[in-house]
Design a protein around this motif. Structure first.
Motif, PDB file in Angstrom:
ATOM      1  N   ASN A  24       0.822  -1.205   0.000  1.00  0.00           N
ATOM      2  CA  ASN A  24       0.000   0.000   0.000  1.00  0.00           C
ATOM      3  C   ASN A  24       0.858   1.258   0.000  1.00  0.00           C
ATOM      4  O   ASN A  24       0.497   2.260  -0.624  1.00  0.00           O
ATOM      5  N   LEU A  25       1.985   1.212   0.691  1.00  0.00           N
ATOM      6  CA  LEU A  25       2.878   2.358   0.703  1.00  0.00           C
ATOM      7  C   LEU A  25       3.438   2.607  -0.691  1.00  0.00           C
ATOM      8  O   LEU A  25       3.529   3.751  -1.137  1.00  0.00           O
ATOM      9  N   VAL A  26       3.785   1.545  -1.404  1.00  0.00           N
ATOM     10  CA  VAL A  26       4.255   1.690  -2.785  1.00  0.00           C
ATOM     11  C   VAL A  26       3.177   2.359  -3.630  1.00  0.00           C
ATOM     12  O   VAL A  26       3.462   3.271  -4.415  1.00  0.00           O
ATOM     13  N   ASN A  27       1.932   1.933  -3.466  1.00  0.00           N
ATOM     14  CA  ASN A  27       0.827   2.496  -4.249  1.00  0.00           C
ATOM     15  C   ASN A  27       0.539   3.951  -3.886  1.00  0.00           C
ATOM     16  O   ASN A  27       0.140   4.739  -4.743  1.00  0.00           O
ATOM     17  N   LEU A  28       0.723   4.300  -2.624  1.00  0.00           N
ATOM     18  CA  LEU A  28       0.454   5.672  -2.185  1.00  0.00           C
ATOM     19  C   LEU A  28       1.563   6.646  -2.581  1.00  0.00           C
ATOM     20  O   LEU A  28       1.319   7.840  -2.742  1.00  0.00           O
ATOM     21  N   LEU A  29       2.782   6.141  -2.726  1.00  0.00           N
ATOM     22  CA  LEU A  29       3.915   7.003  -3.072  1.00  0.00           C
ATOM     23  C   LEU A  29       3.948   7.268  -4.585  1.00  0.00           C
ATOM     24  O   LEU A  29       4.775   6.741  -5.316  1.00  0.00           O
ATOM     25  N   THR A  30       3.069   8.132  -5.021  1.00  0.00           N
ATOM     26  CA  THR A  30       3.021   8.485  -6.437  1.00  0.00           C
ATOM     27  C   THR A  30       4.027   9.606  -6.716  1.00  0.00           C
ATOM     28  O   THR A  30       4.498  10.288  -5.788  1.00  0.00           O
ATOM     29  N   ASP A  31       4.347   9.792  -7.985  1.00  0.00           N
ATOM     30  CA  ASP A  31       5.258  10.874  -8.360  1.00  0.00           C
ATOM     31  C   ASP A  31       4.727  12.228  -7.902  1.00  0.00           C
ATOM     32  O   ASP A  31       5.486  13.067  -7.423  1.00  0.00           O
ATOM     33  N   THR A  32       3.432  12.440  -8.053  1.00  0.00           N
ATOM     34  CA  THR A  32       2.812  13.705  -7.653  1.00  0.00           C
ATOM     35  C   THR A  32       2.992  13.953  -6.163  1.00  0.00           C
ATOM     36  O   THR A  32       3.344  15.058  -5.745  1.00  0.00           O
ATOM     37  N   THR A  33       2.775  12.938  -5.359  1.00  0.00           N
ATOM     38  CA  THR A  33       2.919  13.068  -3.913  1.00  0.00           C
ATOM     39  C   THR A  33       4.368  13.325  -3.537  1.00  0.00           C
ATOM     40  O   THR A  33       4.660  14.212  -2.725  1.00  0.00           O
ATOM     41  N   ILE A  34       5.274  12.572  -4.107  1.00  0.00           N
ATOM     42  CA  ILE A  34       6.693  12.723  -3.784  1.00  0.00           C
ATOM     43  C   ILE A  34       7.191  14.119  -4.161  1.00  0.00           C
ATOM     44  O   ILE A  34       7.987  14.718  -3.431  1.00  0.00           O
ATOM     45  N   GLN A  35       6.701  14.671  -5.258  1.00  0.00           N
ATOM     46  CA  GLN A  35       7.136  16.000  -5.686  1.00  0.00           C
ATOM     47  C   GLN A  35       6.686  17.101  -4.722  1.00  0.00           C
ATOM     48  O   GLN A  35       7.258  18.189  -4.707  1.00  0.00           O
ATOM     49  N   LYS A  36       5.691  16.826  -3.893  1.00  0.00           N
ATOM     50  CA  LYS A  36       5.202  17.818  -2.938  1.00  0.00           C
ATOM     51  C   LYS A  36       6.004  17.833  -1.642  1.00  0.00           C
ATOM     52  O   LYS A  36       5.801  18.712  -0.803  1.00  0.00           O
ATOM     53  N   LEU A  37       6.914  16.871  -1.481  1.00  0.00           N
ATOM     54  CA  LEU A  37       7.710  16.798  -0.258  1.00  0.00           C
ATOM     55  C   LEU A  37       8.834  17.821  -0.277  1.00  0.00           C
ATOM     56  O   LEU A  37       9.363  18.177  -1.320  1.00  0.00           O
ATOM     57  N   PHE A  38       9.200  18.274   0.902  1.00  0.00           N
ATOM     58  CA  PHE A  38      10.278  19.224   1.067  1.00  0.00           C
ATOM     59  C   PHE A  38      11.059  18.826   2.300  1.00  0.00           C
ATOM     60  O   PHE A  38      10.457  18.402   3.283  1.00  0.00           O
ATOM     61  N   PRO A  39      12.330  18.904   2.281  1.00  0.00           N
ATOM     62  CA  PRO A  39      13.289  19.359   1.272  1.00  0.00           C
ATOM     63  C   PRO A  39      13.548  18.285   0.203  1.00  0.00           C
ATOM     64  O   PRO A  39      12.995  17.188   0.268  1.00  0.00           O
ATOM     65  N   ILE A  40      14.396  18.611  -0.725  1.00  0.00           N
ATOM     66  CA  ILE A  40      14.687  17.729  -1.855  1.00  0.00           C
ATOM     67  C   ILE A  40      15.223  16.383  -1.382  1.00  0.00           C
ATOM     68  O   ILE A  40      14.918  15.346  -1.974  1.00  0.00           O
ATOM     69  N   GLN A  41      15.985  16.372  -0.303  1.00  0.00           N
ATOM     70  CA  GLN A  41      16.520  15.109   0.214  1.00  0.00           C
ATOM     71  C   GLN A  41      15.401  14.157   0.609  1.00  0.00           C
ATOM     72  O   GLN A  41      15.520  12.944   0.431  1.00  0.00           O
ATOM     73  N   ARG A  42      14.306  14.696   1.128  1.00  0.00           N
ATOM     74  CA  ARG A  42      13.166  13.852   1.503  1.00  0.00           C
ATOM     75  C   ARG A  42      12.506  13.279   0.245  1.00  0.00           C
ATOM     76  O   ARG A  42      12.081  12.135   0.224  1.00  0.00           O
ATOM     77  N   ARG A  43      12.425  14.073  -0.804  1.00  0.00           N
ATOM     78  CA  ARG A  43      11.901  13.561  -2.078  1.00  0.00           C
ATOM     79  C   ARG A  43      12.753  12.406  -2.577  1.00  0.00           C
ATOM     80  O   ARG A  43      12.219  11.373  -2.980  1.00  0.00           O
ATOM     81  N   ASN A  44      14.059  12.602  -2.553  1.00  0.00           N
ATOM     82  CA  ASN A  44      14.968  11.537  -3.002  1.00  0.00           C
ATOM     83  C   ASN A  44      14.826  10.295  -2.135  1.00  0.00           C
ATOM     84  O   ASN A  44      14.844   9.175  -2.642  1.00  0.00           O
ATOM     85  N   TYR A  45      14.674  10.475  -0.836  1.00  0.00           N
ATOM     86  CA  TYR A  45      14.520   9.359   0.093  1.00  0.00           C
ATOM     87  C   TYR A  45      13.293   8.515  -0.273  1.00  0.00           C
ATOM     88  O   TYR A  45      13.378   7.292  -0.392  1.00  0.00           O
ATOM     89  N   TYR A  46      12.153   9.169  -0.478  1.00  0.00           N
ATOM     90  CA  TYR A  46      10.929   8.423  -0.773  1.00  0.00           C
ATOM     91  C   TYR A  46      10.885   7.918  -2.217  1.00  0.00           C
ATOM     92  O   TYR A  46      10.272   6.888  -2.485  1.00  0.00           O
ATOM     93  N   PHE A  47      11.545   8.605  -3.122  1.00  0.00           N
ATOM     94  CA  PHE A  47      11.659   8.081  -4.484  1.00  0.00           C
ATOM     95  C   PHE A  47      12.439   6.765  -4.455  1.00  0.00           C
ATOM     96  O   PHE A  47      12.023   5.765  -5.046  1.00  0.00           O
ATOM     97  N   ASN A  48      13.567   6.757  -3.745  1.00  0.00           N
ATOM     98  CA  ASN A  48      14.365   5.534  -3.628  1.00  0.00           C
ATOM     99  C   ASN A  48      13.641   4.453  -2.836  1.00  0.00           C
ATOM    100  O   ASN A  48      13.733   3.270  -3.158  1.00  0.00           O
ATOM    101  N   ALA A  49      12.918   4.859  -1.802  1.00  0.00           N
ATOM    102  CA  ALA A  49      12.160   3.883  -1.009  1.00  0.00           C
ATOM    103  C   ALA A  49      11.097   3.210  -1.862  1.00  0.00           C
ATOM    104  O   ALA A  49      10.923   1.991  -1.821  1.00  0.00           O
ATOM    105  N   ARG A  50      10.394   3.981  -2.675  1.00  0.00           N
ATOM    106  CA  ARG A  50       9.379   3.411  -3.558  1.00  0.00           C
ATOM    107  C   ARG A  50      10.010   2.441  -4.554  1.00  0.00           C
ATOM    108  O   ARG A  50       9.493   1.358  -4.803  1.00  0.00           O
ATOM    109  N   ARG A  51      11.131   2.853  -5.098  1.00  0.00           N
ATOM    110  CA  ARG A  51      11.833   2.001  -6.071  1.00  0.00           C
ATOM    111  C   ARG A  51      12.250   0.684  -5.426  1.00  0.00           C
ATOM    112  O   ARG A  51      12.031  -0.389  -5.983  1.00  0.00           O
TER     113      ARG A  51
END
Length: 101
Positions: free
Chosen positions: A63-90
């Motif tokens: 479910n976490l994979v499904n919830l972590l969409t590109d749109t949601t990840i792009q709304k995170l701040f700072p950029i390091q947090r975006r990278n963290y969740y992008f990698n986590a989803r991957r």
């Protein structure tokens, strides 16, 4: 565990009026996946406030994979947090086995 999570969820919703806060926390605890799908802002707050294992226990890996969409990840701040969740989803999508059938 549930009491600690409830306290963290209430703290996460500090900007919500107190009378609505308990109602939102109850809805999150009863069906977190559905609530987070319908309220992107609260899910973003959860990503910024809760730890990794708390999120996994709350919604589950798939479910976490499904919830972590590109749109949601792009709304995170700072950029390091975006990278963290992008990698986590991957990583989650790579190592999570699909359901049989």
């Amino acid at each position: 565990m549930a009491i600690g999570l409830e306290v963290k969820l209430k703290a996460m919703l500090w900007d919500v009026p107190e009378n609505q806060r308990a109602e939102i926390v109850g809805k999150i605890l009863s069906d977190p996946v559905d609530y987070f799908k319908n309220d992107d802002q609260v899910f973003i707050k959860a990503l910024n406030s809760l730890g990794w294992y708390e999120l996994i226990r709350l919604v589950g890996k798939q479910n976490l994979v499904n919830l972590l969409t590109d749109t949601t990840i792009q709304k995170l701040f700072p950029i390091q947090r975006r990278n963290y969740y992008f990698n986590a989803r991957r990583l989650l999508s790579k190592y999570t086995l699909p359901l049989p059938g």
